[in-house]
Motif scaffolding. Structure first.
Motif: not given
Ligand SMILES: Nc1ncnc2c1ncn2[C@@H]1O[C@H](COP(=O)(O)OP(=O)(O)OP(=O)(O)O)[C@@H](O)[C@H]1O
Length: 653
Positions: A202, A204, A206, A209, A243-247, A555, A557, A559, A582, A585-586
């Motif tokens: 990673i 940068s 998203f 984040q 898939g926008s990286g909320k985790t 949720g 994830d 690949q 599903r 994503r990302a």
């Molecule tokens: N800054 C980043 N750059 C590249 N990949 C990222 C970045 N942040 C998260 N990811 C990847 O993006 C994917 C989706 O992230 P995450 O599971 O957090 O999405 P989410 O928003 O929680 O989705 P959902 O709503 O479906 O739960 C993961 O595989 C994660 O590793």
């Protein structure tokens, strides 16, 4: 008191005579009314002191006029609709006729005010000739409320009134491929964590984040106790696409905030709706807490209660010792530990993260939250009088309340479909909440029919790389269409959703009998261990088609999912959002196909249009393309029949 008035039908002659009498009566009433009005006008012109008794008389006259004014309406109704109970007018039709009459009346009243109709009729009367022209007839007083026009005028759409924090969210970029913020641009993030992020590939952040991480770090800038300015930190709600990286938006700041802790206590609790999701989030925490003294515990029921207890607390000669800083749990199992694990304490909890918050709110009837809060804020009797930090429920700030330090409990809510319903959010007891959202202020789909719960409050945002299509097909051909899509597109990772585990199982048996596709099913038919293995094999690319219930819709994830097929159309938009999320994503691209029966087509297309789906395309599966697969399919169908029969026998035995 009589509820119905029954008018007896006494033959055409009687009816004619009655009508004549009625017409006569109406003419008299009208005449009388006009006389009254003329008298009233005369009285108005005269100064009041000349006739001291006149006001009372005028009032009486007006009252009489009012009474009489109502009479023609009653007669008109009787005339048009027939007497209640009359054989000419069946009850329901009559009511409709009444409504129509009323509506029409209302409309005509609006278009041509009462004065006009009176004027028109007055044209033939002596008073009418002598009186002022109809347009001069006095209208209703300025303050009077004129009712009417209910029938035709389009009622304006009622806009929900949202509290300021919901109406004016902090906007977050929708597209994860645009507006990226490089890791160096947020220097507040600990260098070790930055290193970890880079090691994970990673470079940068998203948009979500880049917005949430600094906000959360700011609320812990002064340590655990208070945020900047000495106030309790705000609770955060985050709504961003799948898939926008909320985790990572919560993992990074939580890990960083806890890095400074001296004693191990449960300081972060993350609640997720399913075991698989909890496992996934726990894995992410482990990656970033790995090189730190922080420990992560997973409470989902995948292990026995005793095993989980061992990872939580240690019984020592000095008392219980906490072994976990971060607990990731499903609601049910969490309550089990709150109630049954000796020494498990939430009194030092600093963060309560609720991921997939809308789903967790839906399960609020299980009342896990009050129990967790009760454990986090002990009541007067159970409080340790010698504890350094005396914790109380959030309340109004007073000189007394700020004199001793308090550990705030900050709630963080995340979802791609976060409810916008203030009443539902209120159940969580949020403190000065702040919303981060990718959408405009939600005012779109009425949750009730689009989401089933009446609370999405608006259009959802979908991943930019996702294309949405629907395939009209008959019930009989649905499995064939799925096979055709996979084989035609030559896809290696397809996720197919059904609405029940029975449907999943049957489709699985059928595809297996058809052959040529590496297929597996995923549903509550399997235990946690098997489910974990199935997901792993799918991740590894060993399964080409995974047929699943909604157990994997949220949720998870995985690949490289290229295609999501909705074998059974989802009933609600919220389900659709998570299922199709599903894939794509990302910032990657992906496709979503929904198979629709003729009867489903209209509602589904409307639901997606109202829900903000950017362009839903129709994709036809022509019969000439399905034809070559038909013989094998027929064979598979007969094999399915015998397989189902066999299973039934086994169950019965
Ligand atoms: N800054 C980043 N750059 C590249 N990949 C990222 C970045 N942040 C998260 N990811 C990847 O993006 C994917 C989706 O992230 P995450 O599971 O957090 O999405 P989410 O928003 O929680 O989705 P959902 O709503 O479906 O739960 C993961 O595989 C994660 O590793």
């Amino acid at each position: 008191m009589a509820l119905f008035h029954v008018a007896r039908y006494s033959g055409p002659e009687a009816a004619g005579a009655e009508a004549e009498a009625e017409a006569d009566g109406r003419a008299r009433a009208l005449l009388e009314r006009l006389r009254c009005r003329a008298r009233e006008r005369q009285l108005q012109k005269q100064p009041p002191q000349q006739e001291p008794s006149e006001p009372a008389e005028a009032a009486q006259t007006a009252q009489a006029a009012g009474k009489r004014r109502r009479r023609p309406r009653r007669t008109r109704r009787r005339k048009s609709g027939g007497a209640p109970g009359s054989p000419h007018a069946p009850p329901c039709k009559r009511r409709k006729a009444d409504d129509e009459d009323e509506d029409a009346g209302a409309e005509s009243r609006e278009e041509a005010p009462a004065g006009n109709s009176v004027g028109a009729e007055a044209a033939g009367s002596p008073e009418g000739q002598g009186g002022p022209p109809p347009e001069e007839a006095p209208g209703p007083p300025a303050h009077a409320l004129v009712l009417g026009g209910f029938g035709r005028s389009k009622a304006p759409k009622v806009q929900p009134f949202l509290p300021a924090w919901l109406a004016e969210p902090s906007c977050v970029g929708k597209n994860v491929t645009e507006g990226l913020v490089s890791i160096e641009d947020i220097p507040e993030v600990h260098p070790d964590l930055q290193k970890r992020l880079r090691a994970q590939g990673i470079s940068s952040y998203f948009p979500v984040q880049a917005a949430v991480i600094p906000a959360l770090l700011e609320s812990t800038a002064n340590g655990f106790l208070v945020s900047r300015g000495g106030y309790r930190p705000s609770d955060l709600c985050v709504s961003a696409p799948t898939g926008s990286g909320k985790t990572l938006a919560f993992v990074i700041p939580v890990v960083q905030a806890l890095l400074r802790r001296a004693v191990c206590q449960v300081r972060a609790l993350v609640v997720l709706p399913t075991k698989e999701l909890a496992q996934q989030v726990s894995n992410v925490f482990s990656v970033y807490a790995d090189a730190t003294p922080l420990r992560v515990a997973l409470l989902t029921g995948q292990k026995s209660l005793a095993k989980e207890q061992e990872s939580l607390v240690q019984d020592t000669a000095d008392g219980f010792r906490c072994l976990a800083d971060i607990v990731v749990a499903t609601p049910g199992r969490l309550v089990d530990h709150v109630e049954q694990t000796p020494g498990f304490s939430l009194q030092h909890l600093r963060f309560l993260v609720i991921d997939e918050a809308d789903r967790v709110i839906d399960s609020m009837h299980q009342s896990w939250l009050p129990r967790v809060l009760a454990a986090a804020f002990p009541s007067e009797g159970t409080r340790d009088p010698f504890a350094l930090l005396q914790r109380t429920q959030p309340r109004a700030v007073t000189a007394a309340s700020v004199c001793c330090p308090q550990m705030p409990l900050q709630k963080l809510l995340f979802s791609a479909t976060l409810t916008q319903n203030p009443e539902k959010l209120q159940q969580l007891g949020l403190y000065r909440p702040r919303l981060f959202s990718t959408g405009s202020v939600h005012g779109g789909p009425r949750d009730a029919d689009v989401d089933g719960d009446g609370d999405s409050g608006g259009k959802y945002t979908f991943p930019a790389g996702l294309t949405h299509r629907y395939v009209p097909c008959s019930l009989r051909l649905k499995p064939l269409v799925v096979l055709h899509l996979i084989l035609e597109m030559n896809l290696s990772r397809v996720l197919c959703f059904t609405n029940s585990r029975e449907n999943s199982h049957r489709l699985f048996l059928l595809v297996q009998a058809f052959g040529g596709v590496r297929v597996a099913e995923f549903s509550s038919r399997f235990g946690p261990g098997s489910r974990k293995r199935i997901l792993k094999r799918f991740q590894q690319g060993k399964i080409q088609l995974l047929i699943s219930t909604d157990a994997t819709a949220r949720g998870i994830d995985m690949q490289g999912v290229q295609l999501v097929v909705n074998y059974d159309a989802p009933q609600y938009l919220r389900t659709y959002v998570h299922r199709v999320g599903r894939t794509a994503r990302a910032g990657k691209s992906g496709q979503a196909f929904t198979l629709l029966l003729k009867v489903q087509e209209r509602r589904f297309v409307r639901m997606l249009r109202e829900g903000g789906v950017p362009g839903l395309e129709r994709h036809d599966a022509p019969s000439e393309l399905l034809q070559p697969l038909a013989p094998r399919y027929q064979e598979a169908l007969s094999q399915l029949e015998s397989a189902v029969r066999e299973e039934r026998k086994q169950k019965a035995a």
